[in-house]
Write a protein that holds these residues in place. Structure first.
Motif, PDB file in Angstrom:
ATOM      1  N   UNK A   1      -4.627 -14.326   2.885  1.00  0.00           N
ATOM      2  CA  UNK A   1      -3.337 -14.894   3.242  1.00  0.00           C
ATOM      3  C   UNK A   1      -2.235 -13.951   2.772  1.00  0.00           C
ATOM      4  N   UNK A   2      -1.307 -13.655   3.659  1.00  0.00           N
ATOM      5  CA  UNK A   2      -0.211 -12.769   3.281  1.00  0.00           C
ATOM      6  C   UNK A   2       0.959 -12.969   4.217  1.00  0.00           C
ATOM      7  N   UNK A   3       2.148 -12.671   3.709  1.00  0.00           N
ATOM      8  CA  UNK A   3       3.349 -12.503   4.531  1.00  0.00           C
ATOM      9  C   UNK A   3       3.906 -11.140   4.187  1.00  0.00           C
ATOM     10  N   UNK A   4       4.233 -10.380   5.178  1.00  0.00           N
ATOM     11  CA  UNK A   4       4.661  -9.014   4.974  1.00  0.00           C
ATOM     12  C   UNK A   4       3.713  -8.073   5.686  1.00  0.00           C
ATOM     13  N   UNK A   5       4.151  -6.858   5.904  1.00  0.00           N
ATOM     14  CA  UNK A   5       3.396  -5.892   6.694  1.00  0.00           C
ATOM     15  C   UNK A   5       2.282  -5.270   5.855  1.00  0.00           C
ATOM     16  N   UNK A   6       1.054  -5.273   6.400  1.00  0.00           N
ATOM     17  CA  UNK A   6      -0.099  -4.620   5.784  1.00  0.00           C
ATOM     18  C   UNK A   6      -0.667  -3.612   6.777  1.00  0.00           C
ATOM     19  N   UNK A   7      -1.165  -2.482   6.262  1.00  0.00           N
ATOM     20  CA  UNK A   7      -1.659  -1.398   7.110  1.00  0.00           C
ATOM     21  C   UNK A   7      -3.162  -1.189   6.884  1.00  0.00           C
ATOM     22  N   UNK A   8      -3.883  -0.891   7.978  1.00  0.00           N
ATOM     23  CA  UNK A   8      -5.324  -0.657   7.920  1.00  0.00           C
ATOM     24  C   UNK A   8      -5.658   0.564   8.779  1.00  0.00           C
ATOM     25  N   UNK A   9      -6.810   1.201   8.485  1.00  0.00           N
ATOM     26  CA  UNK A   9      -7.266   2.297   9.332  1.00  0.00           C
ATOM     27  C   UNK A   9      -8.788   2.406   9.264  1.00  0.00           C
TER      28      UNK A   9
END
Length: 609
Positions: free
Chosen positions: A488-496
């Motif tokens: 659970x999160x609010x805010x931008x998360x980055x994956x690759x």
């Protein structure tokens, strides 16, 4: 997220008036911003809601004043995710969404659209012990309490939007004219009449502010001659008409001079996925200084959670406000109940002490021995269960009572319309919050045999993991690897994810919830175009040319003249390649560079114009 406390209540939402929306439905400009409860941040969820629209169809001075025939955009709402925003003096000025809004909203002078933060509470559960309330509606923003819970909402407190909706009408100026019962003024700018309650039409015309006529779901004001009462506001059911007014007889005025009740909006709630605040009651007319204003309507509450656990006495209420009682003058009408929307998969009761209520407010009583005019009762609000309906506790939508016209209550104003619990509904959600909001998905090429998949999320709810998938034909998919989600999160998360077994093919991201539910990203194609078939014809040319073997989705095309200066080409994609216009170019030699990220090839083109 910051939370501010006002007395016993907490405000957790931020609000902004939407002053304009761009043609692509992706960007809004804001004014009247309040971030007292929480702020507008990139990657966060928001609600866009059309509070009022220019829907009035009858403006003639008759009992039909304030009717409408088309609801237009009023009551529409949806969830969205902020991709980016700008600020002026640290206050949000514009917001760009991750994708276009689904609905068309109206921002004209007779309309109101607002944007509301939608905080996701809990880590992952949220225990409510105090009281949460919205900012009161002020004509531009407020009136809405909206939030989600990452997993379970544990109820040990209260959610209260009572009287936070459309505002009640004002009392008249103190005025007496002994000319008998005159009930023929339905709309006027004369403040010697009671003011109309506010509703889903935004009135900016002073000639509509006072008089007996309702204004859509806002109750009508009391008539001037004399002591007419205000009518009740409407929402799911109509508001009640006010009492008759004073003429020194037991029956009171004939014809009556009391306000007319606000209209019901049930059709649009049931069948058109609309949500409304309760209409304000009309204000009373006075000549002795005792009248009361109309009651405010109830606001809106929106709750989204996995489950709701009731662990103590708790309440969820959006009641219309009662009008105050008066002496020998016209009383105000009650505000209509607001709207409560609950989207939860499960109710768990460790205590049965839960009240969910959206009642209309009562009209004011007249405490005088001669007949004057009690206020009309407010209409019922709506309680909407999107998923699991409540099976225990108390669920009520009840119309407000009409006020007594005199001491002893020998006669009364009309109560709000409908039967008990007409406004308790089970309806499919008008809009849903996706468990994962994909913000971006791109492909990069470290070398000829590899492709780097890069994606970001704006918010995540119950996200277990991502599965990277590849297909050769765009139909049959195989898993390449797993990436753990944030839960659970609010805010931008980055994956690759780096794919090294070959860069050609179709790629997508499969997202999997803890409960097994799935969603997918968009599909991207990566192709190693074979330059063996690359050619330009005709060459030389004095017109258009065809560049065979080029797909602009997967290659970059640039043109330079013999001096090395870039030329901007006009291109049109066809199945066999790309058409390039050269008629406007000067005669000479040009170089066409084609880059497919793995290699590049330069073709010479001779133009003879």
């Amino acid at each position: 997220m910051s939370i501010i406390r006002f007395g016993q209540a907490q405000i957790i939402n931020g609000y902004g008036k939407v002053s304009s929306i761009n043609i692509d439905n992706t960007t809004v400009l804001l004014s009247n911003v309040s971030e007292t409860g929480s702020s507008f941040e990139d990657g966060s969820l928001v609600v866009i809601m059309q509070m009022q629209d220019d829907i009035i169809s009858s403006v003639q001075n008759s009992s039909s004043f304030g009717d409408f025939s088309n609801i237009k955009a009023a009551g529409q709402y949806e969830f969205a995710v902020i991709a980016s925003h700008t600020e002026t003096s640290s206050v949000p000025a514009s917001i760009v969404f991750t994708k276009p809004l689904k609905n068309i909203y109206t921002t004209g002078p007779n309309s109101s659209v607002q944007i509301i933060t939608f905080p996701m509470l809990g880590n992952p559960d949220y225990t409510l012990t105090g009281t949460l309330s919205p900012k009161a509606w002020d004509g531009n923003t407020g009136g809405v309490l909206a939030f989600g819970v990452n997993r379970d909402l544990i109820m040990m407190g209260n959610l209260n939007a009572n009287g936070m909706g459309f505002r009640g009408g004002v009392v008249s100026k103190d005025f007496f004219a002994a000319i008998g019962c005159n009930g023929t003024v339905y709309a006027t700018s004369d403040d010697r009449f009671g003011g109309k309650g506010e509703g889903v039409y935004k009135s900016i015309n002073q000639d509509y502010n006072y008089g007996r006529g309702k204004i859509i779901n806002g109750g009508g004001g009391g008539g001037r001659d004399i002591n007419g009462g205000g009518a009740g506001g409407g929402n799911y059911t109509n508001g009640g008409a006010a009492g008759p007014g004073y003429i020194s007889t037991p029956e009171g005025c004939d014809p009556e001079v009391g306000g007319l009740g606000g209209l019901d909006l049930a059709l649009y709630i049931d069948n058109h996925c609309r949500v409304f605040m309760g209409g304000g009651g009309g204000g009373g007319q006075q000549n002795n200084g005792y009248s009361s204003r109309g009651g405010n309507g109830g606001g809106i509450i929106i709750i989204n959670s996995n489950s709701i656990k009731v662990n103590g006495c708790a309440s969820i209420t959006a009641n219309g406000e009662n009008a105050l009682n008066v002496l020998n003058d016209g009383a105000g009408g009650g505000g209509a109940g607001g709207t409560i929307i609950i989207n939860t998969k499960e109710w768990i009761f460790n205590s049965a002490c839960l009240n969910v209520v959206a009642n209309g407010g009562n009209g004011g009583n007249v405490n005088f021995h001669l007949t004057h005019a009690g206020g009309g009762g407010g209409g019922q609000g709506a309680i909407i269960f999107n998923d699991k309906a409540l099976t225990s506790g108390t669920v009520v939508t009840k119309a407000g009572l009409g006020g007594c016209n005199q001491t002893g209550c020998a006669s009364k104003a009309f109560s709000g319309g409908g039967n008990l619990n007409d406004g308790v509904l089970s309806l499919k959600a008008c809009d849903t919050i996706l468990p994962v909001q994909f913000l971006d998905f791109k492909l990069y090429y470290p070398d000829k045999e590899s492709v780097l998949l890069n994606w970001s999320t704006a918010s995540e709810k119950n996200n277990s993991f991502f599965e990277v998938q590849k297909s050769i034909n765009g139909i049959d998919w195989k898993a390449l690897g797993l990436i753990k989600g944030a839960g659970n999160s609010q805010g931008v998360l980055h994956y690759e994810y780096l794919e090294t077994s070959g860069s050609s093919g179709y790629f997508r991201i499969k997202q999997v919830d803890f409960n097994g539910d799935v969603s997918f990203s968009k599909i991207l194609y990566s192709g190693n175009i074979l330059f063996n078939n690359l050619m330009i014809s005709p060459n030389p040319t004095s017109g258009n040319v065809l560049i065979q073997g080029v797909d602009l989705k997967v290659v970059q095309l640039e043109v330079f003249n013999s001096l090395g200066e870039a030329v901007t080409p006009q291109l049109k994609q066809l199945s066999e390649g790309v058409i390039m216009e050269t008629q406007a170019w000067q005669s000479g030699i040009y170089f066409v560079k084609v880059n497919n990220f793995f290699e590049q090839k330069v073709l010479k083109l001779i133009v003879e114009n």
